[in-house]
Write a protein that holds these residues in place. Structure first.
Motif, PDB file in Angstrom:
ATOM      1  N   GLU A 138       0.815  -1.215   0.000  1.00  0.00           N
ATOM      2  CA  GLU A 138       0.000   0.000   0.000  1.00  0.00           C
ATOM      3  C   GLU A 138       0.846   1.261   0.000  1.00  0.00           C
ATOM      4  OE1 GLU A 138      -3.780   2.041   2.357  1.00  0.00           O
ATOM      5  OE2 GLU A 138      -3.058   0.058   2.953  1.00  0.00           O
ATOM      6  N   GLU A 139       1.929   1.262   0.758  1.00  0.00           N
ATOM      7  CA  GLU A 139       2.781   2.456   0.783  1.00  0.00           C
ATOM      8  C   GLU A 139       3.330   2.748  -0.617  1.00  0.00           C
ATOM      9  OE1 GLU A 139       6.805   4.201   3.001  1.00  0.00           O
ATOM     10  OE2 GLU A 139       6.427   2.040   2.936  1.00  0.00           O
ATOM     11  N   LEU A 140       3.794   1.729  -1.300  1.00  0.00           N
ATOM     12  CA  LEU A 140       4.312   1.923  -2.651  1.00  0.00           C
ATOM     13  C   LEU A 140       3.205   2.385  -3.595  1.00  0.00           C
ATOM     14  CD1 LEU A 140       6.483   1.629  -4.857  1.00  0.00           C
ATOM     15  CD2 LEU A 140       5.803  -0.779  -5.061  1.00  0.00           C
ATOM     16  N   ALA A 141       2.053   1.747  -3.537  1.00  0.00           N
ATOM     17  CA  ALA A 141       0.952   2.101  -4.434  1.00  0.00           C
ATOM     18  C   ALA A 141       0.547   3.559  -4.260  1.00  0.00           C
ATOM     19  CB  ALA A 141      -0.234   1.174  -4.190  1.00  0.00           C
ATOM     20  N   ARG A 142       0.442   4.010  -3.008  1.00  0.00           N
ATOM     21  CA  ARG A 142       0.034   5.400  -2.769  1.00  0.00           C
ATOM     22  C   ARG A 142       1.108   6.373  -3.239  1.00  0.00           C
ATOM     23  NH1 ARG A 142      -4.698   5.652  -0.577  1.00  0.00           N
ATOM     24  NH2 ARG A 142      -5.535   3.904   0.645  1.00  0.00           N
ATOM     25  N   ARG A 143       2.359   6.009  -3.063  1.00  0.00           N
ATOM     26  CA  ARG A 143       3.438   6.882  -3.539  1.00  0.00           C
ATOM     27  C   ARG A 143       3.426   6.951  -5.071  1.00  0.00           C
ATOM     28  NH1 ARG A 143       8.532   9.228  -2.347  1.00  0.00           N
ATOM     29  NH2 ARG A 143       8.966  10.406  -4.258  1.00  0.00           N
ATOM     30  N   LEU A 144       3.168   5.834  -5.723  1.00  0.00           N
ATOM     31  CA  LEU A 144       3.084   5.838  -7.175  1.00  0.00           C
ATOM     32  C   LEU A 144       1.968   6.752  -7.652  1.00  0.00           C
ATOM     33  CD1 LEU A 144       3.552   2.017  -7.922  1.00  0.00           C
ATOM     34  CD2 LEU A 144       5.144   3.841  -8.540  1.00  0.00           C
ATOM     35  N   VAL A 145       0.809   6.666  -7.010  1.00  0.00           N
ATOM     36  CA  VAL A 145      -0.319   7.510  -7.407  1.00  0.00           C
ATOM     37  C   VAL A 145       0.041   8.982  -7.254  1.00  0.00           C
ATOM     38  CG1 VAL A 145      -2.672   8.192  -6.803  1.00  0.00           C
ATOM     39  CG2 VAL A 145      -2.077   5.764  -6.948  1.00  0.00           C
ATOM     40  N   GLU A 146       0.675   9.332  -6.153  1.00  0.00           N
ATOM     41  CA  GLU A 146       1.069  10.724  -5.934  1.00  0.00           C
ATOM     42  C   GLU A 146       2.031  11.196  -7.017  1.00  0.00           C
ATOM     43  OE1 GLU A 146       2.757  10.869  -2.073  1.00  0.00           O
ATOM     44  OE2 GLU A 146       0.871  10.424  -1.016  1.00  0.00           O
ATOM     45  N   ASP A 147       3.030  10.379  -7.321  1.00  0.00           N
ATOM     46  CA  ASP A 147       4.038  10.785  -8.298  1.00  0.00           C
ATOM     47  C   ASP A 147       3.460  10.876  -9.708  1.00  0.00           C
ATOM     48  OD1 ASP A 147       5.971  10.941  -6.348  1.00  0.00           O
ATOM     49  OD2 ASP A 147       6.760   8.930  -6.706  1.00  0.00           O
ATOM     50  N   LEU A 148       2.519  10.001 -10.015  1.00  0.00           N
ATOM     51  CA  LEU A 148       1.935   9.999 -11.354  1.00  0.00           C
ATOM     52  C   LEU A 148       0.936  11.137 -11.547  1.00  0.00           C
ATOM     53  CD1 LEU A 148       1.348   6.162 -11.744  1.00  0.00           C
ATOM     54  CD2 LEU A 148       3.213   7.516 -12.719  1.00  0.00           C
ATOM     55  N   ALA A 149       0.322  11.582 -10.456  1.00  0.00           N
ATOM     56  CA  ALA A 149      -0.721  12.600 -10.545  1.00  0.00           C
ATOM     57  C   ALA A 149      -0.184  14.030 -10.499  1.00  0.00           C
ATOM     58  CB  ALA A 149      -1.742  12.398  -9.422  1.00  0.00           C
ATOM     59  N   ALA A 155      -1.973  -5.254  -9.717  1.00  0.00           N
ATOM     60  CA  ALA A 155      -1.307  -4.360  -8.770  1.00  0.00           C
ATOM     61  C   ALA A 155      -2.313  -3.417  -8.109  1.00  0.00           C
ATOM     62  CB  ALA A 155      -0.224  -3.546  -9.469  1.00  0.00           C
ATOM     63  N   LEU A 156      -2.095  -3.116  -6.835  1.00  0.00           N
ATOM     64  CA  LEU A 156      -2.971  -2.229  -6.078  1.00  0.00           C
ATOM     65  C   LEU A 156      -3.050  -0.842  -6.704  1.00  0.00           C
ATOM     66  CD1 LEU A 156      -4.729  -1.648  -3.578  1.00  0.00           C
ATOM     67  CD2 LEU A 156      -2.599  -1.180  -2.304  1.00  0.00           C
ATOM     68  N   VAL A 157      -1.968  -0.403  -7.340  1.00  0.00           N
ATOM     69  CA  VAL A 157      -1.972   0.934  -7.932  1.00  0.00           C
ATOM     70  C   VAL A 157      -3.070   1.071  -8.983  1.00  0.00           C
ATOM     71  CG1 VAL A 157      -0.269   0.386  -9.740  1.00  0.00           C
ATOM     72  CG2 VAL A 157      -0.487   2.746  -8.903  1.00  0.00           C
ATOM     73  N   GLN A 158      -3.429  -0.021  -9.668  1.00  0.00           N
ATOM     74  CA  GLN A 158      -4.542   0.027 -10.624  1.00  0.00           C
ATOM     75  C   GLN A 158      -5.827   0.471  -9.930  1.00  0.00           C
ATOM     76  OE1 GLN A 158      -5.392  -0.870 -13.882  1.00  0.00           O
ATOM     77  NE2 GLN A 158      -3.425  -1.498 -14.730  1.00  0.00           N
ATOM     78  N   ASP A 159      -6.139  -0.152  -8.799  1.00  0.00           N
ATOM     79  CA  ASP A 159      -7.366   0.174  -8.068  1.00  0.00           C
ATOM     80  C   ASP A 159      -7.344   1.618  -7.575  1.00  0.00           C
ATOM     81  OD1 ASP A 159      -8.191  -2.470  -8.429  1.00  0.00           O
ATOM     82  OD2 ASP A 159      -7.265  -3.115  -6.550  1.00  0.00           O
ATOM     83  N   LEU A 160      -6.198   2.051  -7.065  1.00  0.00           N
ATOM     84  CA  LEU A 160      -6.112   3.402  -6.509  1.00  0.00           C
ATOM     85  C   LEU A 160      -6.248   4.456  -7.608  1.00  0.00           C
ATOM     86  CD1 LEU A 160      -3.290   3.075  -3.815  1.00  0.00           C
ATOM     87  CD2 LEU A 160      -5.771   2.851  -3.546  1.00  0.00           C
ATOM     88  N   LEU A 161      -5.665   4.207  -8.787  1.00  0.00           N
ATOM     89  CA  LEU A 161      -5.802   5.158  -9.887  1.00  0.00           C
ATOM     90  C   LEU A 161      -7.260   5.250 -10.336  1.00  0.00           C
ATOM     91  CD1 LEU A 161      -2.612   4.315 -11.981  1.00  0.00           C
ATOM     92  CD2 LEU A 161      -3.032   6.420 -10.704  1.00  0.00           C
TER      93      LEU A 161
END
Length: 288
Positions: free
Chosen positions: A85-96, A115-121
């Motif tokens: 989750e920490e990685l996924a949230r950081r990815l979302v922040e950096d991509l946005a 990957a969790l980042v798919q759901d978060l995006l």
């Protein structure tokens, strides 16, 4: 530990290629293969390094992205970190956030579907874009003969390989010089370029294949048939040759992905024994 976004520099490209090799497996598509970096290497090592992004924690790379186009980041994540989750949230922040240095304008992301980042995006308002069809051929058994003459291309035939590429893809800028730059990259140590010829000795199709090491899936990127020689089975023939070359390199399977709208390409790969896998989709940033 803090997750760090970085660019590897030319000196760090080998590490990025190395982790991509480690992460390849015969499960769901990983979305980024060392061969993707290898093909981009035609623009040179410095351009490739500038297009790569890595996310690390404690000095260990957890995710690698390639800006295949200024608006498209193709990325993959270490298998054991896809639900981190920490990685996924950081990815979302950096991509946005444009100021993070990944995107400066419109943004599209290709990431592993599990990957969790798919759901978060998606939860953040990102939208599914055009579908892609991944395909895979198991290489346990020998590959049937392509029934055309196939030549493995070296530096002395680089211009011919490039000419077939340009004839297959109208907007291609591939040249003999770019072939040499690609071949100088570390991923090409486990790659092959093949050209198919017709009965008159004309070069009619070409492919580059990339191994990720013994027991791992190998990639076809790119494959194309000369625009004046389509509809005669040369796509199937060069694809069979590609699969055979990857088997010789020790690959467990051959993989490829094409836009689902390109029904001709999907049919060609299927005719060469590739199995169609569930579609994947890029995600586009919210408009507003």
């Amino acid at each position: 530990m803090t997750i760090v976004l970085g660019t590897p520099g030319v000196g760090g490209l080998s590490e990025a290629v190395g982790v991509l090799r480690e992460w390849q497996h015969d499960g769901p598509p990983t979305q980024l293969h060392p061969g993707d970096l290898g093909w981009f290497w035609r623009f040179g090592a410095e351009a490739t390094a500038a297009a790569v992004r890595t996310w690390s924690r404690g000095g260990r790379i957890l995710a690698v992205g390639l800006l295949d186009e200024p608006e498209l980041l193709r990325m993959t994540i270490a298998p054991e970190a896809r639900q981190d989750e920490e990685l996924a949230r950081r990815l979302v922040e950096d991509l946005a956030e444009p100021e993070r240095g990944v995107f400066t304008g419109k943004a599209y992301v290709e990431a592993p579907m599990d990957a969790l980042v798919q759901d978060l995006l998606l939860d953040g308002g990102w939208n599914a874009d055009e579908p892609w069809t991944p395909l895979r051929r198991d290489l346990t058994a020998p590959v049937e003969d392509p029934d055309v003459r196939i030549e493995a291309i070296g530096p002395e035939r680089a211009r011919l390989r490039a000419a077939v590429q340009r004839a297959a893809f109208g907007e291609s800028t591939f040249t003999g010089e770019r072939w040499l730059a690609m071949a100088a990259g570390s991923p090409y140590a486990d790659a092959r370029c093949l050209v198919a010829y017709d009965d008159q000795g004309e070069a009619v199709a070409a492919v580059t294949v990339w191994s990720a090491g013994p027991g791992k899936p190998g990639l076809l990127e790119p494959m194309g048939v000369h625009s004046e020689h389509r509809g005669r089975g040369y796509g199937k023939a060069i694809t069979l040759a590609a699969a055979a070359a990857l088997r010789e390199l020790g690959s467990s399977s051959a993989i490829v992905s094409t836009p689902s709208a390109n029904v001709g390409a999907v049919a060609t790969y299927r005719s060469a024994g590739f199995l169609q896998l569930p579609e994947t989709r890029d995600l586009g940033a919210p408009r507003g």
